[in-house]
Design a protein around this motif. Structure first.
Motif, short mmCIF file in Angstrom:
data_model
loop_
_atom_site.label_atom_id
_atom_site.label_comp_id
_atom_site.label_asym_id
_atom_site.label_seq_id
_atom_site.Cartn_x
_atom_site.Cartn_y
_atom_site.Cartn_z
N GLU A 99 4.95 75.55 3.32
CA GLU A 99 6.06 75.11 4.18
C GLU A 99 5.92 75.80 5.54
O GLU A 99 6.21 76.99 5.67
CB GLU A 99 7.40 75.45 3.53
CG GLU A 99 8.63 75.29 4.43
CD GLU A 99 8.76 73.92 5.07
OE1 GLU A 99 8.46 73.79 6.27
OE2 GLU A 99 9.17 72.97 4.38
N PRO A 100 5.46 75.05 6.58
CA PRO A 100 5.24 75.68 7.90
C PRO A 100 6.43 75.64 8.86
O PRO A 100 6.39 76.29 9.89
CB PRO A 100 4.08 74.86 8.47
CG PRO A 100 4.22 73.51 7.85
CD PRO A 100 4.86 73.72 6.50
N LEU A 101 7.48 74.86 8.57
CA LEU A 101 8.64 74.70 9.45
C LEU A 101 8.20 74.45 10.90
O LEU A 101 8.67 75.07 11.84
CB LEU A 101 9.57 75.92 9.39
CG LEU A 101 10.95 75.71 10.03
CD1 LEU A 101 11.75 74.65 9.30
CD2 LEU A 101 11.74 77.00 10.11
N SER A 102 7.29 73.52 11.06
CA SER A 102 6.78 73.17 12.39
C SER A 102 6.15 71.79 12.30
O SER A 102 5.22 71.59 11.52
CB SER A 102 5.74 74.19 12.86
OG SER A 102 4.94 73.65 13.90
N THR A 103 6.65 70.85 13.09
CA THR A 103 6.07 69.52 13.08
C THR A 103 4.61 69.57 13.52
O THR A 103 3.75 68.90 12.94
CB THR A 103 6.88 68.58 14.01
OG1 THR A 103 8.21 68.47 13.49
CG2 THR A 103 6.27 67.20 14.08
N GLY A 104 4.30 70.38 14.53
CA GLY A 104 2.93 70.49 15.01
C GLY A 104 1.98 71.02 13.94
O GLY A 104 0.88 70.48 13.75
N VAL A 105 2.39 72.06 13.24
CA VAL A 105 1.55 72.62 12.17
C VAL A 105 1.44 71.62 11.02
O VAL A 105 0.36 71.41 10.45
CB VAL A 105 2.11 73.96 11.66
CG1 VAL A 105 1.26 74.49 10.51
CG2 VAL A 105 2.16 74.99 12.79
N ALA A 106 2.55 70.99 10.67
CA ALA A 106 2.55 70.01 9.58
C ALA A 106 1.57 68.87 9.86
O ALA A 106 0.80 68.46 8.99
CB ALA A 106 3.95 69.45 9.37
N TYR A 107 1.57 68.36 11.10
CA TYR A 107 0.61 67.32 11.48
C TYR A 107 -0.82 67.84 11.38
O TYR A 107 -1.73 67.12 11.00
CB TYR A 107 0.89 66.85 12.90
CG TYR A 107 1.88 65.72 13.03
CD1 TYR A 107 1.50 64.48 13.53
CD2 TYR A 107 3.22 65.89 12.67
CE1 TYR A 107 2.41 63.44 13.66
CE2 TYR A 107 4.13 64.86 12.80
CZ TYR A 107 3.73 63.63 13.28
OH TYR A 107 4.63 62.60 13.40
N GLY A 108 -1.01 69.12 11.74
CA GLY A 108 -2.34 69.71 11.75
C GLY A 108 -2.97 69.86 10.38
O GLY A 108 -4.20 69.81 10.23
N ILE A 109 -2.15 70.08 9.34
CA ILE A 109 -2.71 70.30 8.00
C ILE A 109 -2.50 69.12 7.06
O ILE A 109 -3.00 69.11 5.94
CB ILE A 109 -2.12 71.58 7.36
CG1 ILE A 109 -0.63 71.42 7.06
CG2 ILE A 109 -2.38 72.79 8.23
CD1 ILE A 109 -0.01 72.62 6.34
N LEU A 110 -1.79 68.09 7.53
CA LEU A 110 -1.38 67.00 6.65
C LEU A 110 -2.55 66.34 5.93
O LEU A 110 -2.47 66.06 4.73
CB LEU A 110 -0.60 65.98 7.48
CG LEU A 110 0.12 64.88 6.70
CD1 LEU A 110 1.49 64.63 7.30
CD2 LEU A 110 -0.69 63.59 6.75
N ASP A 111 -3.64 66.08 6.63
CA ASP A 111 -4.77 65.39 6.01
C ASP A 111 -5.55 66.27 5.03
O ASP A 111 -6.40 65.76 4.28
CB ASP A 111 -5.73 64.87 7.09
CG ASP A 111 -5.14 63.71 7.88
OD1 ASP A 111 -4.21 63.06 7.35
OD2 ASP A 111 -5.58 63.46 9.02
N ARG A 112 -5.29 67.56 5.01
CA ARG A 112 -6.02 68.47 4.13
C ARG A 112 -5.35 68.61 2.75
O ARG A 112 -5.97 69.09 1.81
CB ARG A 112 -6.12 69.86 4.77
CG ARG A 112 -6.68 69.83 6.18
CD ARG A 112 -6.60 71.18 6.87
NE ARG A 112 -6.95 71.05 8.28
CZ ARG A 112 -7.69 71.92 8.95
NH1 ARG A 112 -8.16 73.01 8.35
NH2 ARG A 112 -7.97 71.73 10.22
N LEU A 113 -4.08 68.24 2.68
CA LEU A 113 -3.29 68.56 1.50
C LEU A 113 -3.77 67.86 0.23
O LEU A 113 -3.88 68.48 -0.83
CB LEU A 113 -1.81 68.22 1.75
CG LEU A 113 -1.17 68.93 2.95
CD1 LEU A 113 0.16 68.30 3.29
CD2 LEU A 113 -1.01 70.42 2.67
#
Length: 434
Positions: A99-113
């Motif tokens: 849980e990064p609580l950041s839209t920018g970070v969430a977009y950055g790792i989304l494809d890796r999950l």
């Protein structure tokens, strides 16, 4: 000597056996931020998460499985957040949630999950179309998304005007943090502007937003009926104070829920009195907060330095996030084995089969604090309901007694279109994960 060595070997073997008998801890990755312009939000949110984890661990964990976690400072910087995710994900046997609580970070790792098989929650933020679990099996924008919040905002403003038809010809400013976060609600606001005939005026603010005189001069010239403040961090207090200096009524400003905390209003003094903002947590005290005070802070075990922040907006949201995670762990253990550490894949299943209804809320001491959350493969959000709260000069008070839901038919249509485009781009065949 041999006899002594044999005794040591037996003792070591017994100790090893005892260690094996202990259930492994449930490890959560927390790429957090406690410094920088967004420190107030991060410290309160992650402080609430860790307080609830410690409360659960004091009672033996989740069916005997203790929760462990590790933080990594991101300073709300997307590239640093991605680095933190990569550093944390393989530790302690592998992360089973992030849980990064950041839209920018969430977009950055989304494809890796999906590759890493680690679910990510986005509590009240991030990609709204990720509610489609057929396309985003490892992503959960739990409770409510920016799109449903934007729809609820317009519904609230329409009701305030005397009905949605009364919005025709009105001017609504979207004053926003110039980032992925600030731009996220635009598809909904633009669609509703066409549907109801109000003029949508978009005014960006360069982060962190410490200077907004030119933006509020534009607002003063436009003479809007309402201003939606889609801010974050220090931008919010600056907006409220600048609005006052420019003679714009605070009663006409409606903040996003990340512009509706004590940290946004207290520093502004009287400038914020009468200001309203959205929320997905009802202000007030709850039994779980009493437990946190008594069992943690009175014993010197609280995570936040200032006990006055217990039950504040950000702290309460962190507690809410941790509650949903723990309930997902319990749900997953019911299927995959009580008292066992669950994997990331199993945690994903638990998050997709949540049902935190009113009876469950009462059992854990949070009845009414957050809306009922019930997820499925089609709905990784699980609610979409919000409230409006108002600052009286000292504290937040809910001014909508019931939970508000906006035009979900519209947001679902946009969600389907956007997630289908994403699936086509990434060559994903939409399907429910097993």
């Amino acid at each position: 000597m041999k006899r002594f060595a044999s005794i040591i070997a037996v003792v070591l073997l017994a100790a090893s056996g005892a260690a094996i008998a202990q259930p492994a801890e449930q490890y959560i990755a927390l790429p957090s931020y406690r410094v920088g312009p967004y420190a107030a939000g991060g410290s309160g949110f992650y402080g609430g998460i860790i307080d609830y984890f410690n409360l659960v661990n004091l009672s033996g964990g989740v069916n005997g499985v203790k929760i462990s976690w590790e933080e990594c400072e991101t300073e709300y910087n997307p590239s640093r957040g991605v680095e933190c995710y990569e550093r944390l994900k393989t530790k302690n046997g592998g992360a089973t949630l992030v849980e990064p609580l950041s839209t920018g970070v969430a977009y950055g790792i989304l494809d890796r999950l999906a590759v890493d098989k680690i679910p990510m929650t986005m509590i009240g933020y991030g990609r709204s179309d990720a509610a489609n679990g057929k396309v985003f099996p490892y992503v959960f924008p739990l409770i409510t998304s920016y799109w449903n919040q934007a729809a609820a905002m317009i519904k609230y403003l329409g009701d305030k005007e005397g009905g949605m038809a009364k919005l025709k010809g009105k001017k609504i400013v979207h004053l926003y943090h110039d980032s992925a976060f600030g731009k996220e609600p635009l598809p909904v606001l633009e669609a509703l502007s066409k549907q109801y005939g109000f003029e949508l005026i978009k005014i960006p603010v360069t982060p962190p937003g410490s200077e907004q005189q030119s933006q509020w001069l534009q607002i003063r010239q436009a003479k809007p009926d309402h201003v939606i403040l889609w801010g974050w961090g220090s931008m919010n207090a600056v907006a409220i104070k600048t609005a006052q200096r420019n003679g714009f009524p605070r009663e006409k400003i409606l903040g996003v829920w990340w512009a509706g905390s004590e940290e946004d209003t207290v520093p502004t003094g009287d400038a914020a009195k009468g200001y309203s903002a959205m929320t997905f947590n009802t202000p007030g005290n709850y039994p779980v907060m009493d437990e946190i005070r008594k069992k943690l802070y009175d014993a010197g075990k609280g995570n936040m330095a200032d006990p006055a922040r217990i039950g504040s907006v950000y702290h309460m949201r962190g507690v809410s996030a941790a509650i949903l995670w723990v309930e997902a762990m319990r749900t997953a253990q019911e299927k995959f084995g009580k008292g066992k550490r669950i994997t990331g894949e199993q945690m994903r299943w638990g998050l997709e089969n949540l049902n935190v209804d009113e009876s469950r809320q009462k059992a854990i001491g949070v009845f009414g604090m957050l809306p009922v959350v019930k997820t499925s493969c089609d709905d990784h959000e699980g609610s979409g309901a919000v409230k409006v709260q108002q600052w009286d000069g000292k504290k937040w008070n809910a001014i909508t007694p019931n939970w508000i839901v906006g035009d979900k038919a519209l947001t679902r249509k946009l969600l389907e279109e956007s997630s289908a485009a994403y699936a086509a781009e990434k060559k994903i065949t939409p399907a429910c994960a097993k």
